[in-house]
Design a protein around this motif. Sequence first.
Motif, PDB file in Angstrom:
ATOM      1  N   SER A   1      37.429 -16.063 -51.712  1.00  0.00           N
ATOM      2  CA  SER A   1      38.143 -14.780 -51.713  1.00  0.00           C
ATOM      3  C   SER A   1      39.683 -15.050 -51.534  1.00  0.00           C
ATOM      4  O   SER A   1      40.162 -15.750 -50.502  1.00  0.00           O
ATOM      5  N   HIS A   2      40.313 -14.811 -52.326  1.00  0.00           N
ATOM      6  CA  HIS A   2      42.001 -15.264 -52.319  1.00  0.00           C
ATOM      7  C   HIS A   2      42.919 -14.112 -52.693  1.00  0.00           C
ATOM      8  O   HIS A   2      42.586 -13.385 -53.458  1.00  0.00           O
ATOM      9  N   THR A   3      44.039 -14.580 -52.575  1.00  0.00           N
ATOM     10  CA  THR A   3      45.541 -13.676 -53.019  1.00  0.00           C
ATOM     11  C   THR A   3      46.354 -14.649 -53.256  1.00  0.00           C
ATOM     12  O   THR A   3      46.711 -15.595 -52.382  1.00  0.00           O
ATOM     13  N   ILE A   4      46.811 -14.761 -54.669  1.00  0.00           N
ATOM     14  CA  ILE A   4      47.909 -15.502 -55.060  1.00  0.00           C
ATOM     15  C   ILE A   4      49.203 -14.741 -55.309  1.00  0.00           C
ATOM     16  O   ILE A   4      49.164 -13.788 -55.963  1.00  0.00           O
ATOM     17  N   VAL A   5      50.225 -15.157 -54.603  1.00  0.00           N
ATOM     18  CA  VAL A   5      51.515 -14.148 -54.779  1.00  0.00           C
ATOM     19  C   VAL A   5      52.643 -15.006 -54.939  1.00  0.00           C
ATOM     20  O   VAL A   5      53.045 -15.929 -54.412  1.00  0.00           O
ATOM     21  N   ARG A   6      53.283 -15.063 -56.190  1.00  0.00           N
ATOM     22  CA  ARG A   6      54.369 -15.667 -56.612  1.00  0.00           C
ATOM     23  C   ARG A   6      55.836 -15.273 -55.991  1.00  0.00           C
ATOM     24  O   ARG A   6      55.756 -14.008 -56.301  1.00  0.00           O
ATOM     25  N   ALA A   7      56.729 -15.841 -55.692  1.00  0.00           N
ATOM     26  CA  ALA A   7      58.004 -15.423 -55.096  1.00  0.00           C
ATOM     27  C   ALA A   7      59.090 -16.274 -55.779  1.00  0.00           C
ATOM     28  O   ALA A   7      58.780 -17.436 -56.563  1.00  0.00           O
ATOM     29  N   THR A   8      60.218 -15.753 -55.926  1.00  0.00           N
ATOM     30  CA  THR A   8      61.434 -16.361 -56.646  1.00  0.00           C
ATOM     31  C   THR A   8      62.005 -17.325 -55.668  1.00  0.00           C
ATOM     32  O   THR A   8      61.465 -17.552 -54.467  1.00  0.00           O
ATOM     33  N   GLN A   9      62.761 -18.269 -55.959  1.00  0.00           N
ATOM     34  CA  GLN A   9      63.354 -19.320 -54.924  1.00  0.00           C
ATOM     35  C   GLN A   9      64.168 -18.761 -53.863  1.00  0.00           C
ATOM     36  O   GLN A   9      64.412 -17.582 -53.764  1.00  0.00           O
ATOM     37  N   PHE A  10      63.894 -19.424 -52.638  1.00  0.00           N
ATOM     38  CA  PHE A  10      64.473 -18.942 -51.448  1.00  0.00           C
ATOM     39  C   PHE A  10      66.119 -18.955 -51.432  1.00  0.00           C
ATOM     40  O   PHE A  10      66.415 -19.966 -52.127  1.00  0.00           O
ATOM     41  N   HIS A  11      66.715 -18.302 -50.722  1.00  0.00           N
ATOM     42  CA  HIS A  11      68.080 -18.404 -50.568  1.00  0.00           C
ATOM     43  C   HIS A  11      68.444 -19.866 -50.138  1.00  0.00           C
ATOM     44  O   HIS A  11      69.345 -20.445 -50.686  1.00  0.00           O
ATOM     45  N   HIS A  12      67.979 -20.196 -49.096  1.00  0.00           N
ATOM     46  CA  HIS A  12      68.299 -21.771 -48.520  1.00  0.00           C
ATOM     47  C   HIS A  12      68.020 -22.913 -49.665  1.00  0.00           C
ATOM     48  O   HIS A  12      68.709 -23.700 -49.576  1.00  0.00           O
ATOM     49  N   PHE A  13      67.036 -22.570 -50.402  1.00  0.00           N
ATOM     50  CA  PHE A  13      66.767 -23.752 -51.469  1.00  0.00           C
ATOM     51  C   PHE A  13      68.167 -23.735 -52.430  1.00  0.00           C
ATOM     52  O   PHE A  13      68.431 -24.797 -52.876  1.00  0.00           O
ATOM     53  N   ILE A  14      68.523 -22.524 -52.997  1.00  0.00           N
ATOM     54  CA  ILE A  14      69.534 -22.561 -53.987  1.00  0.00           C
ATOM     55  C   ILE A  14      70.899 -23.314 -53.465  1.00  0.00           C
ATOM     56  O   ILE A  14      71.673 -23.917 -53.731  1.00  0.00           O
ATOM     57  N   ASP A  15      71.184 -22.513 -52.076  1.00  0.00           N
ATOM     58  CA  ASP A  15      72.385 -23.248 -51.210  1.00  0.00           C
ATOM     59  C   ASP A  15      72.098 -24.712 -51.019  1.00  0.00           C
ATOM     60  O   ASP A  15      73.108 -25.367 -51.423  1.00  0.00           O
ATOM     61  N   HIS A  16      71.155 -25.065 -50.610  1.00  0.00           N
ATOM     62  CA  HIS A  16      70.989 -26.573 -50.416  1.00  0.00           C
ATOM     63  C   HIS A  16      70.953 -27.427 -51.372  1.00  0.00           C
ATOM     64  O   HIS A  16      71.568 -28.463 -51.533  1.00  0.00           O
ATOM     65  N   LEU A  17      70.334 -26.935 -52.641  1.00  0.00           N
ATOM     66  CA  LEU A  17      70.052 -27.645 -53.823  1.00  0.00           C
ATOM     67  C   LEU A  17      71.470 -27.900 -54.592  1.00  0.00           C
ATOM     68  O   LEU A  17      71.767 -28.812 -55.019  1.00  0.00           O
ATOM     69  N   PHE A  18      71.942 -26.602 -54.831  1.00  0.00           N
ATOM     70  CA  PHE A  18      73.032 -26.589 -55.694  1.00  0.00           C
ATOM     71  C   PHE A  18      74.480 -26.409 -55.309  1.00  0.00           C
ATOM     72  O   PHE A  18      75.550 -26.898 -55.775  1.00  0.00           O
ATOM     73  N   LEU A  19      74.641 -25.606 -53.847  1.00  0.00           N
ATOM     74  CA  LEU A  19      75.855 -25.676 -53.450  1.00  0.00           C
ATOM     75  C   LEU A  19      75.970 -26.093 -51.808  1.00  0.00           C
ATOM     76  O   LEU A  19      76.996 -25.511 -51.188  1.00  0.00           O
ATOM     77  N   SER A  20      75.428 -27.190 -51.636  1.00  0.00           N
ATOM     78  CA  SER A  20      75.527 -27.629 -50.455  1.00  0.00           C
ATOM     79  C   SER A  20      76.915 -28.506 -50.161  1.00  0.00           C
ATOM     80  O   SER A  20      77.562 -28.541 -49.126  1.00  0.00           O
ATOM     81  N   LYS A  21      77.325 -29.061 -51.227  1.00  0.00           N
ATOM     82  CA  LYS A  21      78.218 -29.959 -51.165  1.00  0.00           C
ATOM     83  C   LYS A  21      79.270 -29.808 -52.434  1.00  0.00           C
ATOM     84  O   LYS A  21      78.696 -29.860 -53.468  1.00  0.00           O
TER      85      LYS A  21
END
Length: 258
Positions: A131-151
């Motif tokens: 018995s399960h629940t699958i719930v999809r989320a959009t990307q996290f704030h920190h992910f966008i910040d660290h991947l694209f805007l960190s430097k």
Amino acid sequence: MLYLKILVTGSTGQLGSALLNQLKESGYKVKLTSRRKPDGIEDFKWIYSDLSSGEGLEEAVKDADVILHAATSPMKNSKSVEVSGFKELLKKAQHVKHFIYPSIVGIDEIPFNYYKLKLEAEELLKNSSISHTIVRATQFHHFIDHLFLSKSFLKRYIVPDKFKCQSVDAGEFAEHLIGLVDKEPQGRAEDFGGPDVMTLREMAELKIKLNNEPNKVLSLSLTGKLYKSFCDGKNTNPARKMGKITFGEYLSEKIKGQ
């Protein structure tokens, strides 16, 4: 009713850490599993396990009523963690009353290998007897910040042109997942998206403004199906703006903590 015991996998990751912060005051009996022991978990029992090898999984899953599966590995050993290791975990979790699987919006429409593996894992869970629940989320704030805007590079944030995001706070998503624990398993639940759909250029410009930076933004137009899928917003769900904390508020809190 509170279940007897919740197991949180991937307890050292961003989502896992957010789950632990909120579970400390929840009243649930919680145990954790990961390859590395998290800091500050005196109230929780921790068990070593490794999805890529299967080591420790049986001991970790034993006696768990609910599993919050935050373990993931987008950069290293992805297939062994997301699929083969996950398959072994499911074999050992047949007794679990509720398996909660956080996933990612758009994985069935974006041609990215890690997303394909997440989709494969969803199918494994759907086809299981658990018995399960699958719930999809959009990307996290920190992910966008660290991947694209960190430097910045030469006082430029270099970002893909027209690349859309609907970033969400990891803590808000963790709260949503914990709220599912006492509910009936839903199968595929509705998505959990952030409050705003923005381009990476807009997000970079916002960071520059809030930080009072001298940097500018350089947008690059790319080609290919992967780039087009993000420009088309396949990673967003504007109809499911569930999060309240904006990317700007995330940045402001980050500035305060510096």
